[in-house]
Design an enzyme around this catalytic site. Sequence first.
Site, PDB file in Angstrom:
ATOM      1  N   TYR A   1       0.800  -1.280   0.465  1.00 16.62           N
ATOM      2  CA  TYR A   1       0.589  -0.042   0.026  1.00 16.62           C
ATOM      3  C   TYR A   1       1.091   1.385   0.063  1.00 16.62           C
ATOM      4  O   TYR A   1       1.872   1.267   0.931  1.00 16.62           O
ATOM      5  CB  TYR A   1      -0.818  -0.294   1.085  1.00 16.62           C
ATOM      6  CG  TYR A   1      -2.499  -0.226   1.065  1.00 16.62           C
ATOM      7  CD1 TYR A   1      -2.796   0.765  -0.103  1.00 16.62           C
ATOM      8  CD2 TYR A   1      -3.231  -1.329   1.495  1.00 16.62           C
ATOM      9  CE1 TYR A   1      -4.246   0.663  -0.358  1.00 16.62           C
ATOM     10  CE2 TYR A   1      -4.585  -1.221   0.825  1.00 16.62           C
ATOM     11  CZ  TYR A   1      -4.802  -0.664   0.564  1.00 16.62           C
ATOM     12  OH  TYR A   1      -6.274  -0.981  -0.260  1.00 16.62           O
TER      13      TYR A   1
ATOM     14  N   GLU B   1      -0.389   4.971  -0.566  1.00 17.90           N
ATOM     15  CA  GLU B   1      -1.763   6.396  -0.859  1.00 17.90           C
ATOM     16  C   GLU B   1      -0.403   7.570  -0.683  1.00 17.90           C
ATOM     17  O   GLU B   1       0.280   7.196   0.751  1.00 17.90           O
ATOM     18  CB  GLU B   1      -2.246   6.196   0.451  1.00 17.90           C
ATOM     19  CG  GLU B   1      -3.447   4.980   0.029  1.00 17.90           C
ATOM     20  CD  GLU B   1      -5.226   4.859   0.888  1.00 17.90           C
ATOM     21  OE1 GLU B   1      -4.807   6.302   1.797  1.00 17.90           O
ATOM     22  OE2 GLU B   1      -5.084   4.511   0.422  1.00 17.90           O
TER      23      GLU B   1
ATOM     24  N   ASP C   1      -7.322  13.503 -24.850  1.00 12.77           N
ATOM     25  CA  ASP C   1      -7.040  11.744 -24.718  1.00 12.77           C
ATOM     26  C   ASP C   1      -6.220  10.920 -25.967  1.00 12.77           C
ATOM     27  O   ASP C   1      -7.147  11.025 -26.786  1.00 12.77           O
ATOM     28  CB  ASP C   1      -8.695  11.674 -24.335  1.00 12.77           C
ATOM     29  CG  ASP C   1      -8.573   9.568 -23.583  1.00 12.77           C
ATOM     30  OD1 ASP C   1      -7.650   9.363 -23.989  1.00 12.77           O
ATOM     31  OD2 ASP C   1      -9.613   9.612 -23.649  1.00 12.77           O
TER      32      ASP C   1
ATOM     33  N   THR D   1      -4.230   5.666 -21.587  1.00  9.90           N
ATOM     34  CA  THR D   1      -4.525   4.604 -20.897  1.00  9.90           C
ATOM     35  C   THR D   1      -2.636   4.540 -21.415  1.00  9.90           C
ATOM     36  O   THR D   1      -1.502   4.936 -21.968  1.00  9.90           O
ATOM     37  CB  THR D   1      -4.688   4.034 -21.970  1.00  9.90           C
ATOM     38  OG1 THR D   1      -4.902   3.929 -23.228  1.00  9.90           O
ATOM     39  CG2 THR D   1      -6.834   3.857 -21.494  1.00  9.90           C
TER      40      THR D   1
ATOM     41  N   LYS E   1      -2.553   0.270 -24.973  1.00  5.13           N
ATOM     42  CA  LYS E   1      -2.711   0.139 -26.253  1.00  5.13           C
ATOM     43  C   LYS E   1      -1.856   0.502 -26.938  1.00  5.13           C
ATOM     44  O   LYS E   1      -1.280  -0.615 -26.461  1.00  5.13           O
ATOM     45  CB  LYS E   1      -3.687   1.142 -26.137  1.00  5.13           C
ATOM     46  CG  LYS E   1      -5.087   1.741 -25.614  1.00  5.13           C
ATOM     47  CD  LYS E   1      -6.034   2.087 -26.100  1.00  5.13           C
ATOM     48  CE  LYS E   1      -7.435   2.050 -25.085  1.00  5.13           C
ATOM     49  NZ  LYS E   1      -7.797   2.555 -23.809  1.00  5.13           N
TER      50      LYS E   1
ATOM     51  N   ARG F   1      -1.694  -2.595 -17.830  1.00  7.92           N
ATOM     52  CA  ARG F   1      -2.933  -1.601 -18.268  1.00  7.92           C
ATOM     53  C   ARG F   1      -3.281  -0.849 -17.362  1.00  7.92           C
ATOM     54  O   ARG F   1      -3.131  -0.747 -15.974  1.00  7.92           O
ATOM     55  CB  ARG F   1      -4.602  -2.660 -17.997  1.00  7.92           C
ATOM     56  CG  ARG F   1      -4.995  -3.843 -18.842  1.00  7.92           C
ATOM     57  CD  ARG F   1      -6.111  -4.697 -17.729  1.00  7.92           C
ATOM     58  NE  ARG F   1      -7.380  -3.786 -18.938  1.00  7.92           N
ATOM     59  CZ  ARG F   1      -7.658  -3.587 -20.098  1.00  7.92           C
ATOM     60  NH1 ARG F   1      -6.798  -4.606 -21.860  1.00  7.92           N
ATOM     61  NH2 ARG F   1      -8.155  -2.863 -20.762  1.00  7.92           N
TER      62      ARG F   1
HETATM   63  N1  DSN Z   1     -12.230   0.084 -24.419  1.00  7.21           N
HETATM   64  C1  DSN Z   1     -11.316   1.097 -24.304  1.00  7.21           C
HETATM   65  C2  DSN Z   1     -11.577   0.857 -26.391  1.00  7.21           C
HETATM   66  O1  DSN Z   1     -11.091  -0.335 -26.863  1.00  7.21           O
HETATM   67  O2  DSN Z   1     -11.292   2.240 -27.355  1.00  7.21           O
HETATM   68  C3  DSN Z   1     -12.279   2.679 -24.159  1.00  7.21           C
HETATM   69  O3  DSN Z   1     -12.057   2.936 -23.136  1.00  7.21           O
END
Ligand code: DSN
Length: 420
Positions: free
Chosen positions: A56, A58, A202, A228, A231, A237
């Site tokens: 942990y 925080e 974004d 994120t 990707k 993740r």
């Molecule tokens: N779920 C993601 C996507 O597939 O683009 C976006 O949040």
Amino acid sequence: MHQPAIPSLTAADPEVAGLVEGEARRQFEKVRLIASENYVSQAVLEATGSVLTNKYSEGYPGKRYYEGQQFVDPVEVLAVDRAKALFGVDHANVQPYSGSPANLAVYLALANPGDTVMGMALPAGGHLTHGWSVSATGKWFNPVRYGVRRDTGRVDLDEVRDLAREERPKLIFCGGTAIPRTIDFAGFAEIAREVDAVLVADIAHIAGLVAGGAHPSPVGHAQVISTTTHKTLRGPRGAMLMSDAEFAKRLDKAVFPGLQGGPHNHTTAAIAVALGEAATPAFGDYAHAVVANARALAEALVERGFDLVSGGTDNHLVLIDLTSKAIAGKPAARALDAAGIELNYNTVPFDPRKPFDPSGIRLGTAAITTRGLGVEQMPKLAEWIDRAVRAGAEDDAVEIGAVAGEIRELLAGYPMPGWA
Ligand code: DSN
């Protein structure tokens, strides 16, 4: 076999181990075209599965609410420093659990309930958290939405400017989840400046392309950048917020204690590893190969009579409108999956069908490029997609099985991290 091997899990819980092994094999045998997915490296997998999950923390490095941060603090500092260096930003926060919480933190930091916020409409390619009605961001704020032009399938910045002048949003989001074209960050920034809004880019989908120099960077245009990490960036993740120095404190406070508790330290370590990988020349080659593959696939699909939203792609993503075919998005996606091609059904701009049964399918080349597939394979992939879509429309299980067999044969020659 899953790599790293999972003998303890197999002994302790064969049921879960069997499912993990099954998923690893599935990932090996499928052409994975889900535009938001990838294969992380063995090193990222190992960091994700490390004892850092036990801790942990925080707070932020040097200002924690728990003792024992001798190793976790340097891990987080490393991740932050690597993010700042890679993207060239003043500030980075690597704690958001994923993209939606990261975007929520932006609202919490920079807006009040009821404020007007502007984002791309979900059916046009935006994200739920850019103010779509079913999201908290659409319920708690006053969302206004821009779309794409019917004739081009592209964002019309004149429309965005008119809407922004009329509605005076506090935040303007650019970016989304189904945008096959380059985002004009400078154009958005000009509009945001004119109406005194904060521009939030974004870049969840394109972060790896930005890092690898295959898409223009929002840095210097957007004051806040949300992404994120899993990707095209090819990390675990997770998510990051990056910003000009001016917004650093507000964003940090919004992430913790505003929205979250302890950061997921195993994820932070894996983000650090992925950012280290993304800073190498090899990653730049990867990012450009992702785009080259998407372009080649898009061209081959057009040659086979598929209608693509905007007519093609500039990035990793291709959005197919199946309206002219004898099958809708959902049954097509199912047929493709059975044929060994994994993607998702998706709305297309001005879709007359419902989101749960839309007209389109979305695909991306981030994962197959990691696997080593190149432009020379894209015409064959388009042929398989074409055959599977036709077979889906005609309910031809034999043809679907034949495509799946051919795909397994090809992929056997392309190793994946996580499976041996
Ligand atoms: N779920 C993601 C996507 O597939 O683009 C976006 O949040």
